[in-house]
Structures are given as structure tokens and as C-alpha cells.
Design an enzyme around this catalytic site. Structure first.
Site, PDB file in Angstrom:
ATOM      1  N   GLU A 174      29.322  10.725  35.220  1.00 44.41           N
ATOM      2  CA  GLU A 174      28.753   9.732  36.078  1.00 44.41           C
ATOM      3  C   GLU A 174      28.058   8.781  35.907  1.00 44.41           C
ATOM      4  OE1 GLU A 174      30.043  13.908  39.124  1.00 44.41           O
ATOM      5  OE2 GLU A 174      28.042  13.793  37.804  1.00 44.41           O
TER       6      GLU A 174
ATOM      7  N   GLU B 184      35.977  18.010  35.116  1.00 48.01           N
ATOM      8  CA  GLU B 184      36.033  19.488  35.669  1.00 48.01           C
ATOM      9  C   GLU B 184      36.323  19.612  37.278  1.00 48.01           C
ATOM     10  OE1 GLU B 184      31.954  18.362  37.324  1.00 48.01           O
ATOM     11  OE2 GLU B 184      31.626  17.155  35.651  1.00 48.01           O
TER      12      GLU B 184
END
Length: 973
Positions: free
Chosen positions: A411, A487
Site C-alpha cells: 500500500e 489479502e
């Protein structure tokens, strides 16, 4: 303008180049232990001169450790947002700074410069920026909290007593690169070690151990930083040139399923370095990631380092506990979110067998709050720091066979610095693919990675029908890549749901190579209320002005490492053996056993079976299973079992035949159930000759009803309250997730948490006691018409409930649909025949099996860090709720019902923020449900799938109630 060292965007000064973690016989001195410590409010302090009395006047603190967990300052949790102004590379003046100091005695035989030896002072992890002095002389400073740094100190060491000083800044320019979803905790949290390096030391080496799967040949070469010899006695190599290459026929390859390691030694005249070598090859062919020539499927988890008392300062025993728990729950892969772990953890992955995605210590998620402006991963000012971080990750960990992919970070948007990091990885280690999720075009990486993609999107990707990338060239490249969900299945609170449907897609489409559940463990911090009641704290519990609440509690383990129901469910869904089949009448049917391992046959497993009738074992035996190679299956006849008079089930288990390093013989790897005989159809036997004999005003046989509301208040000698129609549940984290799209918000807007009852009529009718009511929330014309028809049947009180919705419910779902009632608190022992032993919901019920189970009501509660709906038992045929003498209530379904039994109400659960907020009342509260809304993983990801949603519609539901006396027996229905 000159910047202070802690704001300089570079990685630091004075430390040595990155190198591999080694196991050397050269002298080493651990400096872990008790240090002296002072916490200062700002970084604007003079260089440490320290008072002469520091060894007595300063506080003591453990190293490794975090100062916030040792009485200095407070933890703080944010997920995305930086807890300081986004003003890179600057940080606030309010910058807590910890000064550490310790004395140590240098061993008398420590090699010195006069012997040609160097000495390195190694820090394995300091958060977030630190400066070092030895005997008052500065060594340098460094950033990169989860990265190793070494300083050359040989010329500064003194015989006898030495003094080491370390200043640690909580905030630094490095903090902008470390915005991982975790507690902000500071200090020297990994090992500190003094290392002697002899003349011509083997400071670095790089093992290349490939495996030619077609021939079974290992190909070995080892790069060394100094001339050395290589010995592997088991392979007949004795003091050979490590550069090779050595072609070794008949080696056993390394895999997560069979982690074969060969002990080796690199030797120089001054030093020996121990190696553990695993032969394996990694390739991407036709869009599929293959190891040793075979497609692999990740059954993985994301693992933060966490211990509830020690934070990220983990010891080896805790790391081993994690690895053993993973192996015992059929997990085969770890993504080291979002930084390199302690090197001992990777050693354990090599030894016990776990695929690893090793992730760089890099995340800049907080720049989303400013539209990614000045994001460091696309700013030349941060180029050196970004490269330093990936170099230190790869160089330290490059010799671990468990590591399959390097990950650039998490991220952090996308930009030129990430592209440069990927290019460096490809140059330094072309044998391993590169992973990074943040750039969906995947133009400079080797796998296509996504987070929380819905089942629908994953299906499209599996079919190579996903939405196109930004350019035709990038799109063409991306469609040649394997897909990984780095994820998915956000394991926050009750859940995750939808695991089965994801796994079906992963197994159906070759391009889909599994994923990594977010995440491994709840990051709770133990606290106590003023009266001493323990609970786990989360964001906001330490007075943080900016925090993200209990989003830190999103793991498959509770903080004390107790497996959650989510981990038990995941274990079943990803089990490497699938047991099924059919049990047709007349002696037909058979078993089907499928081997879902990537490499291993089923020879290491034993199979046993049990037949239960009405949940009581009536027969058992063992099953002879022939060799079943990986990726194949076998069909077997059913074992010969006795005829059944009641509902009966065959359970087949696959267990370890012999001890394995990670579990003893008998450990259950997989199981499956087949129904052999259905529940006998019951012929109702009316009680009494006609209705007039059975009803009298607000009474019906042994039942007594409130004449105004029609609610049951007594059954024989048992005082009860209810049952009444109920649709509310304390929202789960997954119900609450999704912001404005939160399903819990929609329920509350509709008023489903504040339903009111209006009795329309109640009284005798056609031999029954009939109650009609309307259940509805305020401020709307939505409602549910309910009719309760009570009758007597075969000595039991029968309830036929019909529910008809009124109004425009549209897409609004119900939390649950069923009945709520209460018993006196003494009736706190439950026994049931249905799915168990653990909790289950309509999309989280793979891990439960049909059987007869018993537990105190207190043990039917699941202690999620933030209280929420929990403890449901599904597809129950009958249940009893008894006191210590064996008296109480029996409930039967026609055919099934779900139940919870609690010492508190759904409203109590809804209002509680921590487990310590729940206080038992003087009743046991039962919910007896026809259905629940599915769980999903909407806390971060898709909500319940359409087939698991509970829509409002006309419904009927039947239960039978009877009083149980201490002398009576539990009857099979």
C-alpha cells in the site's frame, strides 16, 4: 536548510553494507537484557553526556522491548492515517525520544584489531530512527525499523568495561515509509549483538540450490565474499569449491510439504559458517507459478509480529508457536506483512515447511489522505531510502529456501522508486519472482496481486476476463501472470465468511494460486478495569486523539494465541485431503478421497471411521487407503456398518500415522462426514381427545401464557419468558464494515434494533392457543405479521410460527429470524444434537460436524475482542438446557433450528465495547432461530454472498418444547 539526522530522507550514515544473516562459529556477545532508559519529550536534546549516576538514577527497561509497553508513554493505533502532519520529510517537535544506555564487559579473549579482526555491533530492529555512541564516540545513525544495521566498532572497544548509548526517536523521516496497519510502538525491539569478524571473514554468501524436477538433479553453487570450501557430508561433498556448479543426482527437493534440508559448512582457516540448504526451483510458465515443476496453491496467512505483552519483541518460542499452529491448521504459506520478520522466524519456515513471501519494510498508505501528493515511492528525494530497504531485505534473507517471492512493500501507491526496487531485485536475484500489489497494472512485477477482490472478480481473473490494464502492452503482460490474493477474507471478529467459495475458485482455475487471509493474530493489549476484570485494549483505549478502533483486532488467533472459530474454519476449508462420497440405500454408495497436496502422497496418513447414531458412537474401524499421489483421488467402498434405527452419520478422519516435527501421531489433518440414515419421520400423536380437554383460557396443558400478550410464562414447573419473534443480532465487525454501505447501518436506519410488539389477539382457537401480533420498528410502516399457534403433541408443547412481512422491504435483509426467550440462570448447561462443537453460521459451517455435544453456557460464548454476535450452533435437531440437578427445558426442531444461549442479551452484546463490559444477568437468554444473515468479510472486503443473505419473506417455523425432570431421559426425536 540542513535537516536534523532524524528528518533527513536518506537511510542513515555510518553502518555497514547489507549482508546475509549467518550462523558463524566466530565469537558473539549478546547485549540483550536490562538497559537503563530515559524518555525525553522532544528530539531537541544535547548529545548524551549523561549524569554520572545514570546506572542508578535512570529507569530500567528490557531490550528487546518497546518503551510504550514498559511504562513510558502510550501505544497508539492507526490503520492508514499518519498520527502526525503529512509534511515530508519533517516530523513534529513533539517527538518522544528514548535514551538507552548499558555497560558491558568485553571478554578477555575477544579478538581485536591487532589480530586482524573486526567487531560489528548489530541491531536487528529499532523503531524508528536511532543514533549510536560507543564509549562516547558517535558511530552513526540509521532508519528502517525492521531492518538490520551493523556498525564497525573494533577500534573503539576497550578491554574490560565499555559503555553503549543509543538514542531512539519515535518519529523520523523513516516513519513516512512505515505506515503499516499496526500499533505505533518505539524502541530497541529486536536483538543487539556484538560480532567478531576474523581476518578474511565470510561476511556474506549466496546459496543457489536449484532442482531439475525432470531428472531429480540438484544444481548447487555458492557465492562467497572470501575464499572458502564447502562440505555437505550427506551428499558426499567434502571441502569442494563452493562456486561449482555441482550437479548432484538424486537429491530430495525442498517444499513446504516436505522441507528437506541438507546441513552444510562453509570453511576458511579462521571461520566456519553453517548452512541449511534446500534444493528447489521456481518458475512462471504459461501464467502459472510452479515450484519443482508443479503448480502450487497458497493456503496462506498474513503475519504481523505480535505478542500481547511484548508487542513486536518476539522470542523464538513464540515464533515456533506460530509456525506449529500454522502447520497444524493446514496453512502452508506466510506473507510477512509488512516487513521482514525476525530472522529466526524464517529459519523455522525453512525447517518446518512454509512458503514465504518476504515483504520489504515499506508502506506509505497515509498519503491516500492527501491524494498521494508527495508520495515517497515516486519522489526522487526518497530513492536512496527505498533502494536501501529492499537491499537490506533481500541481502539478509536471500539464503532461505522457504522464500519464493520478494515483495516490494505494501500500500505504497506506485512510482519510479518501486520500479527501481523491482529492477534491483531482478538483477540481484533473478531466480525469485517479484511481488507488489499496489500497481494493478503489474508492469514491473511477476505476479498479478490484489486485495479483497470479490468472488465475482476472482472468477473473471481466473477466466482471464478481467478488466483491461491501462495500456494494451501492460494488459498483455498482466494476462501472462499468475494471480494471488495477497489479502482476502478479512478475519475481523466473527468470520470470515465466504472462504469455501473462494477456495472453490482457487482450485478450479489454474491461474488462481490461492491467497493470504488477513491476518494471523489480533493485536490486543491486555488491560484491566478498575475492579480487576481483564480485557484486551485496541485503538482509542490509550487516549489517542486519532485512531482506528478495533480494526487492529482482525486475526485468526485471539491475542493470547487461542485459535478463533475463523482459524478452525480455514483449517477445514483448505485441508489438503478431501473426504466425501455418497451413502445410497441398499448397500450402494462409496467413499471418495482426494489428495489436494501439491507434492506429497497420502502415505503419511492413517484413516479411521466412526458411525454415530443420534450422536452416540455405535461402530468404529480403520480404513485401508492405497497410495494416492498428489493431485489424484481414489474411490473406496463404504465400511460395513450396523443398520441404524435413528439418524446416523459416518465420519472418516485422516490423521498423522507417525510423529511429524510439527505435530504428533494422531493429529487430525482432515475429516469428512456422510449421512447413512435420515432422521426418522415422526408421526404426531395428539394429546387428549379434543381441544376442550387441553385448553383453559390462558393455559394449554402444562403451559401457561400471559393473558394480555399471549407470551409463554410457564411450562409445568419451569418459569420461562417468551419465546417472541426477534430479528436483531449484535452486529459483527463484518456487519459494521463498509462505511456508508454497512449492512448494520441499513439495519439501524430501518429500526431493526428497536422492534416493538403489538398483540392483535391471544386465546383458544380450534384446540390450540393462538397469538397474533405485529412486530415493527418506529417511524416506518415496515412490519412482520406473526402468528404463534401453540398445541399439544405427544406430551410436548408444539409451536407453529408463521411470519409474513408487510411493507416495502426491497433489498433490506434481516440480521436473523427466530425467537427469543429466557430461562432462570440456573439452567446453564446445554446439550445438543446438531452441528458442533464450535459456533457456525450459514457461510462459516465447514468446520462443524453433526454430533451430540455438551457445554456450560459460559463456554458457548466466543470472546471476540470487541463483543458481537457469536456462539450460534446450527442445524440443531434437539437441545436441552438443564440445571445442576438435570432438570430444565428441551427444544426440538422440525426439522432443525439454530440456537445461542447467553447470560446476557443481544442488546448487552451490542452496547459492549470490550469483554469486560459484559456482566451476567440472572437469566439465560436463548435465541432459537430459523435463519441468520451470512457473515461475509465486509469489515474489509465483500459482504455475505447472495445465497447467504437473509431476505424478508413469508416463513414458517416449528419447534417443540418439553420440561425435563432430573429423572427423565433425553429422548431421540
Amino acid at each position: 536548510m540542513d535537516l536534523p539526522y532524524y528528518e533527513d530522507p536518506g537511510p542513515g550514515l555510518g553502518f555497514e553494507p547489507a549482508r546475509t544473516a549467518t550462523r558463524s562459529n566466530a565469537p558473539a556477545l549478546s547485549l540483550n537484557g536490562t538497559w537503563r532508559f530515559q524518555l525525553r519529550p522532544t528530539a531537541a536534546e544535547p548529545d548524551p553526556g549523561f549524569d554520572a549516576d545514570w546506572e542508578r538514577s535512570w529507569d530500567e527497561i528490557p531490550v528487546p522491548g518497546h518503551w510504550q509497553l514498559n511504562g513510558h508513554g502510550s501505544p497508539a493505533y492507526t490503520n492508514v492515517r499518519y498520527p502526525f502532519p503529512v509534511d515530508p520529510p519533517h516530523v513534529p517537535d513533539e517527538n518522544p525520544t528514548g535514551d538507552y544506555r548499558r555497560g558491558f564487559d568485553l571478554p578477555a579473549d575477544w579478538p581485536g584489531p591487532d589480530q586482524g579482526a573486526r567487531t560489528l555491533l548489530r541491531f536487528d530492529g529499532v523503531d524508528s530512527c536511532f543514533r549510536v555512541w560507543l564509549n562516547g564516540e558517535p558511530l552513526g545513525h540509521a532508519k528502517g525499523s525492521r531492518l538490520a544495521h551493523e556498525f564497525e566498532v573494533g577500534q573503539l572497544l576497550r578491554p574490560g568495561r565499555n559503555t553503549l548509548a543509543v538514542r531512539v526517536n519515535q518519529w523520523s523521516s523513516g516513519s513516512y515509509l512505515e505506515d503499516q496497519d499496526m500499533w505505533w510502538l518505539s524502541g530497541i525491539f529486536r536483538d543487539v549483538t556484538l560480532l567478531s569478524r576474523p581476518e578474511a571473514a565470510l561476511d556474506d554468501h549466496f546459496v543457489h540450490a536449484g532442482y531439475e524436477h525432470a531428472t531429480g538433479t540438484g544444481v548447487l553453487s555458492v557465492e562467497t565474499s572470501a575464499p572458502a570450501t564447502l562440505s555437505i557430508p550427506e551428499l558426499g561433498l567434502d571441502r569442494v569449491d563452493p562456486a561449482g556448479p555441482h550437479r548432484i543426482p538424486g537429491v530430495e527437493p525442498w517444499s513446504a510439504e516436505q522441507p528437506r534440508l541438507y546441513d552444510a559448512v562453509l570453511s576458511t582457516p579462521q571461520e566456519t559458517v553453517s548452512l541449511r540448504i534446500g534444493f528447489r526451483s521456481i518458475a512462471i510458465e504459461d501464467g502459472v507459478l510452479r515450484v519443482n515443476g508443479r503448480r502450487i496453491l497458497f493456503r496462506g496467512v498474513n503475519r504481523h509480529e505480535w505478542h500481547p505483552e511484548r508487542g513486536r519483541a518476539l522470542d523464538r518460542a513464540t515464533m515456533l508457536q506460530d509456525v506449529l499452529l500454522m502447520k497444524r491448521h493446514n496453512i502452508n504459506a506466510v506473507r510477512t506483512s509488512h516487513y521482514p520478520p525476525h530472522p529466526d522466524f524464517l529459519d523455522l519456515c525453512d525447517e518446518y515447511g512454509l512458503w514465504v513471501i518476504d515483504e520489504c519494510d515499506l508502506e506509505t498508505h497515509g498519503f491516500t489522505e492527501v491524494g498521494w501528493r508527495r508520495n515517497p515511492t515516486d519522489d526522487p528525494m526518497w530513492h536512496e531510502a527505498c533502494l536501501d530497504r529492499i537491499e537490506r531485505t533481500v541481502e539478509r534473507d536471500k539464503n532461505h529456501p522457504a522464500i519464493l517471492l520478494w515483495s516490494l512493500g505494501n500500500e505504497a501507491g506506485h512510482g519510479a522508486n518501486l520500479e527501481a526496487m523491482a529492477a534491483w531485485c531482478h538483477h540481484r536475484d533473478p531466480e525469485r519472482p517479484v511481488h507488489y500489489e499496489g500497481d494493478w497494472d503489474s508492469s514491473y512485477v511477476d505476479v498479478y496481486s490484489r486485495m479483497y477482490a470479490s468472488h465475482e472478480e476472482v472468477l473473471a481473473i481466473g477466466r482471464r476476463e478481467e478488466a483491461p490494464a491501462s495500456t494494451p502492452e501492460r494488459d498483455a503482460h498482466r494476462r501472462t501472470l499468475p494471480f494471488i490474493q495477497c489479502e482476502y477474507a478479512h478475519a475481523m471478529g466473527n468470520g470470515p465468511g465466504g472462504l469455501t467459495e473462494y477456495q472453490e475458485l482457487f482450485e478450479r482455475y489454474e491461474r488462481l494460486q490461492g491467497g493470504f487471509v488477513w491476518e494471523w493474530i489480533d493485536h490486543g493489549i491486555p488491560q484491566r478495569t478498575p475492579d480487576g476484570t481483564p480485557y484486551y485494549a485496541y485503538g482509542g483505549d490509550f487516549g489517542e486523539p486519532l485512531h482506528d478502533g478495533n480494526f487492529i483486532a482482525d486475526g485468526l488467533l485471539f491475542p493470547d494465541r487461542t485459535p478463533s472459530p475463523g482459524l478452525v474454519e480455514f483449517r477445514k476449508v483448505v485441508a489438503p485431503v478431501r473426504i466425501g462420497g455418497t451413502a445410497a440405500g441398499g448397500g450402494g454408495g462409496g467413499l471418495r478421497i482426494d489428495n489436494l497436496y501439491d507434492f506429497r502422497s497420502l502415505e503419511h496418513l492413517a484413516f479411521d471411521w466412526t458411525v454415530e447414531e443420534e450422536g452416540v458412537p455405535v461402530a468404529r474401524g480403520t480404513l485401508t487407503v492405497p497410495e494416492v499421489p498428489a493431485g489424484t483421488g481414489v474411490e473406496l467402498p463404504l465400511p460395513k456398518v450396523p443398520a441404524a434405527a435413528g439418524e446416523s452419520w459416518l465420519t472418516v478422519r485422516a490423521t498423522l500415522a507417525e510423529d511429524q516435527p510439527w505435530a504428533p501421531a494422531g493429529h487430525e489433518v482432515a475429516w469428512g462426514q456422510l449421512q447413512l440414515a435420515e432422521r426418522p419421520r415422526r408421526t404426531p400423536v395428539p394429546s387428549g381427545s379434543d381441544g376442550s380437554e387441553r385448553q383453559d383460557g390462558a393455559a394449554l396443558g402444562p403451559a401457561r401464557f400471559d393473558p394480555a400478550s399471549g407470551v409463554l410464562v410457564r411450562l409445568g414447573g419451569l418459569a420461562v419468558s417468551g419465546p417472541r419473534l426477534d430479528v436483531w443480532r449484535a452486529p459483527t465487525d463484518n456487519d459494521l464494515g463498509g462505511g456508508e454501505r454497512s449492512i448494520a447501518r441499513a439495519w439501524r436506519r430501518a429500526g431493526l434494533d428497536r422492534m416493538r410488539h403489538r398483540t392483535v389477539s391471544a386465546g383458544p382457537e380450534d384446540g390450540a392457543f393462538v397469538v397474533r401480533s405485529r412486530v415493527a420498528p418506529a417511524a416506518t410502516d415496515l412490519g412482520l405479521q406473526a402468528e404463534y399457534r401453540w398445541s399439544l403433541e405427544d406430551g410436548r408443547l408444539r409451536l407453529d410460527l408463521s411470519v409474513v412481512p408487510e411493507g416495502e422491504w426491497d433489498a433490506l435483509t434481516l440480521p436473523r429470524l427466530g425467537l427469543r426467550m429466557a430461562l432462570p440462570a440456573a439452567f446453564d448447561r446445554a446439550t445438543w444434537f446438531g452441528l458442533g462443537p464450535g459456533e457456525s453460521y450459514r457461510d462459516t459451517r465447514q468446520a462443524v460436524r453433526v454430533g451430540r455435544f455438551a457445554a456450560p453456557v459460559a463456554q458457548l460464548q466466543t470472546p471476540y475482542v470487541m463483543p458481537q454476535e457469536n456462539g450460534n450452533r446450527s442445524e440443531v435437531r434437539w437441545a436441552t438446557f438443564l440445571d445442576a440437578d438435570g432438570s430444565g427445558l428441551r427444544v426440538e426442531g422440525e426439522p432443525f433450528f439454530d440456537f445461542t444461549a447467553r447470560p446476557w442479551t443481544s442488546e448487552d452484546l451490542d452496547a459492549a465495547r470490550h469483554t469486560a463490559d459484559l456482566h451476567p444477568r440472572d437469566q439465560v437468554f436463548l435465541t432459537l432461530d430459523q435463519a441468520h444473515q451470512g457473515i461475509g468479510s465486509g469489515s474489509c472486503g465483500p459482504g455475505a454472498l447472495p445465497q447467504h443473505r437473509l431476505t424478508a419473506g413469508a416463513t414458517t417455523f416449528t419447534l417443540l418444547f418439553s420440561e425435563v425432570s432430573a429423572a427423565s431421559e433425553v429422548r431421540p426425536s
